[in-house]
Design an enzyme around this catalytic site. Structure first.
Site, PDB file in Angstrom:
ATOM      1  CB  THR A  84      -0.744   0.016   1.083  1.00 26.11           C
ATOM      2  OG1 THR A  84      -1.893  -0.943   1.146  1.00 26.11           O
ATOM      3  CG2 THR A  84      -1.589   1.543   1.265  1.00 26.11           C
ATOM      4  CD  GLN A 194      -3.198 -11.103  -3.055  1.00 26.99           C
ATOM      5  OE1 GLN A 194      -3.099 -12.355  -2.818  1.00 26.99           O
ATOM      6  NE2 GLN A 194      -3.686 -10.203  -2.083  1.00 26.99           N
ATOM      7  CB  THR A 252      14.520   3.744  12.274  1.00 30.55           C
ATOM      8  OG1 THR A 252      15.311   5.048  12.929  1.00 30.55           O
ATOM      9  CG2 THR A 252      15.430   2.747  12.781  1.00 30.55           C
ATOM     10  CB  CYS A 339      -8.564  -3.010   1.679  1.00 32.14           C
ATOM     11  SG  CYS A 339      -6.825  -3.570   2.361  1.00 32.14           S
TER      12      CYS A 339
END
Length: 393
Positions: A84, A194, A252, A339
Site C-alpha cells: 500500500t 498477490q 529507521t 480492504c
C-alpha cells in the site's frame, strides 16, 4: 493487559482459506528474525559503532537476497511498510513529479478492478487535477490490451495494472501491457503483492517501471514490503525526515522485518514449483467438489490464467449475509478484499455480477498449510450450508 491468542480464538478454529488476505509467518522466518529484536538491536543508520554497522550489513545482505529473488538490482529496491505504501509512493510521487516537470497534471490510466490501494491514490490525484481513466475488464477479469491502446492520449503519464488480482486471482498480460506503455513513452506501475512468491517471477521480464509488494502475502512478517523503482524515474517523496531509502522512505529501517522478508522470499523461491503444483491440485479438487454439490455454481475470473491458490465463486440464489454468517465458524474465507470496508466486491460487479451475486460470493484462497483434509472438510461444510439455505428459502 494485552490479549492472548487463547482469549480471542474459538475452541475449534475454522478451516483457513483466506491466505490472500494474509499468511501465517513461517517458523523459519520467525527464527531468522529472532536475534534482531534484542541481541542485534542496532540502528542501521548509526554506523559509528559495531551494533549499527552489523545492522547495516544485515540490511544490505537482505536487500541483495530479495533483489536476487525478484531479478532486479539491489539499488532498485526501496523498503516500505508494504505494498500500500509502495503504491502511494509510486503513483502519487511519480505523477506529481512529472506534472511539475510538464507544468500541469496529466492523464492516468488504471482498471476498475484494481485494489483500493491503487484506486484511492488515483482518486486523490484526480482531486489534484489529474484526469483518470478506469478501464473495465472483460467478463473473465482480464484486460483487453486494445482497450489500453485506445485509452492512451498525448498527455498520458502513467498506467497502473496489477499483475494478479487480489479477489479473483486472474493474472494480467503484463508484458504485453508493458510493451504498449513503452512504445508510447508511458510509465507502468504494477501491484504484484498477490503474485510474488506464488508464480514464477522475473521483474525484468514483466517490463514494469514500478512494482509494489508485501512480505506478509508469502509467509513473511506484516509491516514490511518494497517498491522496485527503475533508475532514472523521477519520484517526489511523500514524507521527509532522514534520507533513508534514497530519500523516498525516510525513517529507521525495521531490521528484523527486513531479515524476515528476505527469508520468506528465499523460502518461496525454494519450493515454488512443487508448492504450486500441490496447491493447484487442491484448488481444483475444491472447485470440483463444490461444483458437484452445487451444479449452478459460477466461477469468477479466467479458468486458467489465475493464481494457483485462488478460487472465487458465486452461489446464486442464496443470501450473502446468511451464507457468510453460517460459514463463519467453519471456514475462514471472505467475499472480497480484506480492504473492502464491508461493501460488495467492486471487482465482481465489474465482471457483471449483480450486487446480490457479489454478496453471495466466496473468495477461497489456499496456503502452505492447506491439506487434503482441509479441502474435504471445506467442501462438506460449504455444500451443507448452501443446501440448508436453499431449502429454508
Amino acid at each position: 493487559m494485552l490479549p492472548s491468542p487463547e482469549a480471542v480464538l474459538t475452541p475449534s478454529a475454522p478451516i483457513a482459506l483466506d491466505h490472500q488476505a494474509t499468511t501465517p509467518c513461517h517458523e523459519d522466518v520467525v527464527t531468522a528474525m529472532e536475534p534482531w529484536w534484542s541481541e542485534q538491536w542496532g540502528n542501521p543508520s548509526s554506523r559509528q559503532h559495531r551494533l549499527g554497522l552489523t545492522a547495516a550489513a544485515a540490511v544490505q545482505m537482505a536487500r541483495e537476497q530479495i533483489s536476487d529473488c525478484l531479478s532486479c538490482s539491489a539499488e532498485q529496491l526501496i523498503f516500505t511498510s508494504g505494498a500500500t505504501e509502495a503504491n502511494n509512493i509510486a503513483l502519487l510521487g511519480h505523477a506529481r513529479a512529472i506534472a511539475r516537470e510538464r507544468g500541469q497534471p496529466g492523464h492516468l490510466i488504471s482498471m476498475v478492478s484494481e485494489h483500493h490501494a491503487v484506486l484511492d491514490p488515483l482518486r486523490q490525484l484526480q482531486r489534484e487535477g489529474f484526469r483518470i481513466t478506469l478501464l473495465s475488464p472483460e467478463p473473465d477479469g482480464l484486460l483487453d490490451p486494445k482497450k489500453l491502446e485506445a485509452a492512451i492520449t498525448e498527455d498520458t503519464q502513467l498506467v497502473s495494472v496489477m499483475l494478479a488480482n487480489n479477489e479473483i486471482g486472474v493474472i494480467q498480460p503484463l508484458p504485453e501491457v508493458a510493451a504498449i506503455c513503452r512504445d508510447r513513452g508511458v510509465t507502468l506501475h504494477s501491484d504484484v503483492a498477490q503474485a510474488f512468491g506464488h508464480i514464477p517471477f522475473d521483474s525484468k521480464g514483466l517490463g514494469a517501471d514500478f512494482l509494489s509488494l508485501s512480505a506478509h502475502k508469502l509467509n513473511g512478517p506484516k509491516g514490511i514490503g518494497a517498491l522496485i523503482c527503475n533508475p532514472g524515474l523521477t519520484v517526489e517523496p511523500l514524507q521527509w525526515g532522514g534520507g533513508q531509502e534514497r530519500g523516498l522512505r525516510p525513517g529507521t529501517l525495521p531490521v528484523p522485518l527486513i531479515i524476515g522478508f528476505a527469508k520468506a522470499a528465499e523460502l518461496a523461491r525454494s519450493d515454488l514449483a512443487s508448492r504450486r503444483r500441490r496447491i493447484e491440485r487442491l484448488r481444483n479438487r475444491l472447485w470440483e467438489g463444490l461444483k458437484q454439490g452445487q451444479p449452478s455454481l459460477l466461477l469468477n475470473g479466467h479458468a486458467t490464467a489465475r493464481l494457483p491458490h485462488n478460487l472465487n465463486i458465486t452461489i446464486a440464489g442464496v443470501s450473502g449475509s446468511k451464507l457468510h454468517r453460517a460459514l463463519r465458524s467453519q471456514v475462514a474465507c471472505s467475499s472480497g478484499s480484506a480492504c473492502s470496508r464491508g461493501e460488495p466486491s467492486h471487482v465482481l460487479m465489474a465482471l457483471g455480477r449483480s450486487r446480490q451475486e457479489a454478496e453471495a460470493s466466496l473468495r477461497l484462497s489456499l496456503g502452505r498449510s492447506t491439506s487434503d483434509g482441509d479441502i474435504d472438510r471445506a467442501i462438506q461444510a460449504i455444500n451443507k450450508v448452501v443446501h440448508q439455505l436453499r431449502h429454508k428459502a
